[in-house]
Design a protein around this motif. Structure first.
Motif, short mmCIF file in Angstrom:
data_model
loop_
_atom_site.label_atom_id
_atom_site.label_comp_id
_atom_site.label_asym_id
_atom_site.label_seq_id
_atom_site.Cartn_x
_atom_site.Cartn_y
_atom_site.Cartn_z
N PHE A 39 -83.64 -1.91 55.14
CA PHE A 39 -82.42 -2.58 55.58
C PHE A 39 -82.62 -3.12 57.00
O PHE A 39 -83.24 -2.47 57.84
CB PHE A 39 -81.22 -1.63 55.55
N ILE A 40 -82.09 -4.30 57.25
CA ILE A 40 -82.25 -4.94 58.57
C ILE A 40 -80.90 -4.97 59.27
O ILE A 40 -79.91 -5.49 58.74
CB ILE A 40 -82.80 -6.37 58.42
N ASN A 41 -80.86 -4.38 60.46
CA ASN A 41 -79.66 -4.39 61.28
C ASN A 41 -79.89 -5.26 62.51
O ASN A 41 -80.96 -5.19 63.13
CB ASN A 41 -79.30 -2.96 61.74
N MET A 42 -78.88 -6.04 62.85
CA MET A 42 -78.98 -6.93 64.01
C MET A 42 -77.89 -6.63 65.01
O MET A 42 -76.73 -6.42 64.63
CB MET A 42 -78.87 -8.39 63.57
N VAL A 43 -78.24 -6.62 66.25
CA VAL A 43 -77.27 -6.53 67.36
C VAL A 43 -77.21 -7.92 67.98
O VAL A 43 -78.24 -8.49 68.36
CB VAL A 43 -77.71 -5.49 68.41
N LEU A 44 -76.01 -8.47 68.06
CA LEU A 44 -75.86 -9.82 68.60
C LEU A 44 -75.65 -9.78 70.11
O LEU A 44 -75.20 -8.77 70.67
CB LEU A 44 -74.68 -10.53 67.93
N THR A 45 -75.92 -10.87 70.77
CA THR A 45 -75.71 -10.95 72.21
C THR A 45 -74.22 -11.02 72.52
O THR A 45 -73.41 -11.45 71.69
CB THR A 45 -76.38 -12.21 72.78
N ASP A 46 -73.86 -10.62 73.72
CA ASP A 46 -72.46 -10.71 74.14
C ASP A 46 -71.99 -12.17 74.11
O ASP A 46 -70.84 -12.45 73.76
CB ASP A 46 -72.29 -10.14 75.54
N ASP A 47 -72.87 -13.07 74.46
CA ASP A 47 -72.48 -14.48 74.47
C ASP A 47 -72.14 -15.00 73.07
O ASP A 47 -71.31 -15.89 72.91
CB ASP A 47 -73.60 -15.34 75.07
N SER A 48 -72.78 -14.43 72.05
CA SER A 48 -72.45 -14.87 70.68
C SER A 48 -71.02 -14.48 70.33
O SER A 48 -70.31 -15.21 69.64
CB SER A 48 -73.44 -14.27 69.67
N TRP A 49 -70.59 -13.31 70.82
CA TRP A 49 -69.20 -12.89 70.56
C TRP A 49 -68.23 -13.70 71.39
O TRP A 49 -67.12 -14.01 70.93
CB TRP A 49 -69.06 -11.39 70.84
N ARG A 50 -68.61 -14.04 72.59
CA ARG A 50 -67.75 -14.91 73.39
C ARG A 50 -67.61 -16.27 72.71
O ARG A 50 -66.53 -16.88 72.73
CB ARG A 50 -68.32 -15.05 74.80
N GLY A 51 -68.70 -16.72 72.11
CA GLY A 51 -68.65 -17.98 71.38
C GLY A 51 -67.73 -17.89 70.16
O GLY A 51 -67.04 -18.86 69.82
N GLU A 52 -67.71 -16.72 69.52
CA GLU A 52 -66.82 -16.55 68.36
C GLU A 52 -65.36 -16.57 68.80
O GLU A 52 -64.50 -17.11 68.10
CB GLU A 52 -67.14 -15.24 67.64
N LEU A 53 -65.07 -16.00 69.96
CA LEU A 53 -63.70 -16.05 70.48
C LEU A 53 -63.29 -17.49 70.75
O LEU A 53 -62.17 -17.90 70.44
CB LEU A 53 -63.60 -15.20 71.75
N ALA A 54 -64.19 -18.25 71.31
CA ALA A 54 -63.91 -19.67 71.54
C ALA A 54 -63.69 -20.39 70.21
O ALA A 54 -62.85 -21.30 70.10
CB ALA A 54 -65.05 -20.32 72.31
N ALA A 55 -64.42 -19.98 69.17
CA ALA A 55 -64.26 -20.60 67.85
C ALA A 55 -62.87 -20.30 67.27
O ALA A 55 -62.29 -21.15 66.58
CB ALA A 55 -65.34 -20.09 66.91
N VAL A 56 -62.35 -19.12 67.55
CA VAL A 56 -60.99 -18.79 67.10
C VAL A 56 -59.99 -19.77 67.70
O VAL A 56 -59.13 -20.32 67.00
CB VAL A 56 -60.61 -17.34 67.48
N HIS A 57 -60.13 -20.01 68.99
CA HIS A 57 -59.22 -20.94 69.66
C HIS A 57 -59.41 -22.37 69.15
O HIS A 57 -58.44 -23.10 68.96
CB HIS A 57 -59.44 -20.88 71.17
N ALA A 58 -60.64 -22.75 68.94
CA ALA A 58 -60.92 -24.13 68.50
C ALA A 58 -60.34 -24.39 67.11
O ALA A 58 -59.79 -25.46 66.83
CB ALA A 58 -62.42 -24.39 68.50
N ALA A 59 -60.45 -23.39 66.23
CA ALA A 59 -59.96 -23.56 64.86
C ALA A 59 -58.46 -23.37 64.76
O ALA A 59 -57.80 -23.96 63.90
CB ALA A 59 -60.68 -22.60 63.92
N GLY A 60 -57.90 -22.53 65.61
CA GLY A 60 -56.45 -22.31 65.61
C GLY A 60 -55.94 -21.80 64.28
O GLY A 60 -56.44 -20.82 63.73
N ALA A 61 -54.96 -22.49 63.71
CA ALA A 61 -54.35 -22.06 62.45
C ALA A 61 -55.32 -22.12 61.29
O ALA A 61 -55.04 -21.56 60.22
CB ALA A 61 -53.12 -22.92 62.16
N ASP A 62 -56.45 -22.79 61.46
CA ASP A 62 -57.44 -22.88 60.39
C ASP A 62 -58.53 -21.82 60.50
O ASP A 62 -59.42 -21.77 59.65
CB ASP A 62 -58.10 -24.27 60.38
#
Length: 574
Positions: A89-112
């Motif tokens: 099994f392969i486990n990955m730890v993502l960078t903090d910046d990738s999660w910050r980018g996901e937060l920005a994606a939430v805002h960019a997509a909004g209701a979608d």
């Protein structure tokens, strides 16, 4: 594209690289490769079973294949570390910046944010409620109505085209009983003292129907033979009851796209067409039913009937589609109705009460036969709801006669409380609806807890504005690991939508929102003991802006989830 679909693409590309390098043979089926959170969060952020499911076809050891794949995944800028667990099994730890980018994606997509295309525009017909048109909606109908409506919204959000349908059972004996009940109220409106006979509907809701008929026809049908007025009174009564039912459903925010009449279906010859289609395939034949098991009733005699070969599709016996008097059985009429539905949709879903469990196999067999197995057909069984007030059973409604009306419940606790509560358990699990508990302001009440999280976020933004801290451009580098843990949970929303849609289980959205709200409240409460961890720190405007951005993202996801459930997000708690 969600975090999970993005990493599925990354893994696919890495597997392509291994194929090009000769590590993997070409043409291997990758459909069982998954990307999901590890069961234990301490193992990382994402896990894939790619090496485990592909090793056999590749003629390689899972561990060796995992090492080759891990080396490719480690090259991704979003990945901080790749570990191999167990046999591969392969486990990955993502960078903090990738999660910050996901937060920005939430805002960019909004209701979608969370909206999916997995439905691929497939048309799904969902039939729900379909209560007999003999009175107002009662709480026995409520749970199926909410589950069906939330499922329709969920499937639309996941990319399906949805038809919301209500089947009006206006051809059975119950509508004749309704017409006779209305005739009593009609005579009552003309001044006659009437006692409602046993077996008729006693509810006061039929009084206005009788009054309207009395105003229109006067004494014309008061003493007339039943044959002269039954059809007219039946038509008028059903129309009045459907108006009442539609008004009750509107209180819950439920509106159907299509109302199909059983009487019209039969008048149009649809059952005959379905029978002919099945006879042509030798799936309907004339035969005699077996005698009832156990002691045979004295009046039983073998009668030849048209029987559907439901045993060929897993049922325990073949089923009659007509009665001995030539009228259609419930099954025969339902068979024709589903045949009609299947001609306008790729998939069918019925929302039924658990008391209909015994008929599931035969109607599934009928749909499989009529569509050649091409139309997916699911039946969701809904368990009953027990109404309580402070732990004690609720008394019946006098107006309704023998049940608690949906309208009375909605008017007492509100549409959103009813809808949310109906989704706080699996549909096939029994539920208690306690009027005291569903409005309780506590962590134990999911309705309150999720609403409170959204209201807190709205309040936070108001207080920040009052403190003169504009939202501005946040420096997301100010969000540390504790705060990014909230983002990791937020990023689960798109995956939750897709899973809930695939399993046809809208309660998963309610469960997820409760977990998200709980995580937000926990992060908020840290500030009670550590002022520097509060979301609003007037002395540190940059940290506050970053945390406002985080809170706003959580609020957006709560609104998106509640919208699927048909519940409005609140900005203030009274």
């Amino acid at each position: 594209m969600t975090l999970y679909t993005r990493f599925a693409a990354h893994i696919d590309a890495a597997l392509d690289t291994l194929t090009d390098g000769g590590v993997l043979p070409g043409g291997i089926d990758r459909r069982n490769v998954t990307v999901e959170p590890p069961r234990d969060a301490s193992h990382g952020d994402l896990a894939t079973n790619a090496a485990m499911v592909l090793a056999k076809a590749a003629g390689a050891k899972p561990r060796a294949l995992a090492e080759a794949l891990a080396a490719e995944l480690a090259k991704l800028p979003e990945v901080a570390r790749v570990d191999i667990a167990g046999p591969g099994f392969i486990n990955m730890v993502l960078t903090d910046d990738s999660w910050r980018g996901e937060l920005a994606a939430v805002h960019a997509a909004g209701a979608d944010y969370g909206r999916s295309t997995t439905g691929n525009g497939i048309t799904v017909n969902i039939e729900y409620v379909s209560a007999n048109p003999t009175g107002p909606m009662h709480m026995g109908h409520c749970r199926g109505a909410v589950v069906g409506d939330a499922l329709a919204s969920l499937l639309e959000f996941a990319g399906h085209r949805v038809i919301r349908e209500y089947y009006v059972n206006d051809a059975g004996g119950q509508v004749d009983v309704l017409a006779r009940s209305v005739h009593c109220r009609y005579r009552e409106a003309l001044g006659e003292t009437v006692t409602i006979p046993e077996g008729l509907y006693p509810g006061d809701y039929l009084v206005p129907v009788g009054q309207a008929l009395a105003a229109e026809y006067g004494e014309r049908y008061a003493a007339a033979p039943e044959g002269e007025w039954l059809a007219l009174f039946r038509t008028r009564a059903v129309a009045a009851m459907m108006d009442l039912i539609k008004a009750d459903l509107a209180l819950l925010g439920i509106h159907h796209d299509l109302f199909s009449s059983e009487a019209e279906l039969q008048a149009a010859g649809k059952p005959e067409a379905a029978e002919a289609e099945l006879r042509a395939r030798d799936l309907v034949y004339d035969g005699v039913l077996e005698a009832p098991k156990g002691e045979t009733p004295e009046d039983w005699e073998p009668v030849e009937l048209p029987l559907f070969r439901s045993t060929a599709f897993g049922d325990d016996q073949d089923r009659p589609i007509k009665k001995s008097n030539g009228s259609w059985t419930y099954f025969g009429a339902d068979l024709a109705y589903h045949y009609q539905k299947a001609q306008g949709a790729d998939q069918l879903i019925d929302i039924w009460g658990a008391d209909h469990a015994g008929t599931v196999k035969r109607i599934q067999a009928a749909v499989a036969a009529l569509t050649g197995g091409k139309t997916r057909f699911d039946v969701k069984l809904i368990q009953m709801v027990r109404l309580l007030r402070g732990g004690e059973p609720v008394k019946m409604s006098k107006r309704a006669g023998n049940f608690v009306t949906l309208a009375d419940v909605v008017r007492e606790v509100g549409k959103d409380v009813v809808r949310f509560t109906m989704l706080t358990r699996r549909a096939d699990a029994q539920m208690d609806f306690d009027f005291a508990k569903v409005v309780e302001a506590s962590k134990d009440n999911p309705v309150f807890y999720v609403h409170y999280a959204h209201a807190r976020i709205a309040s936070l933004h108001r207080r920040a504005a009052e403190a003169g801290i504009g939202e501005g451009e946040p420096d997301l580098a100010r969000l540390d690991a504790e705060e990014l843990a909230l983002v990791k949970l937020a990023a689960q929303f798109p995956r939750t939508v897709e899973t809930a849609a695939a399993t046809r289980e809208p309660h998963r959205i309610a469960f997820y929102l409760y977990d998200l709200a709980a995580a937000f409240h926990a992060a908020w409460n840290v500030g009670n003991d550590r002022p520097d961890r509060r979301f609003l720190v007037v002395e540190d405007a940059e940290a506050t802006r970053a945390r406002l951005f985080l809170a706003a993202g959580i609020g957006q996801i709560i609104r998106n989830g509640l919208a699927i459930m048909g519940v409005e997000a609140v900005s203030e708690m009274n």
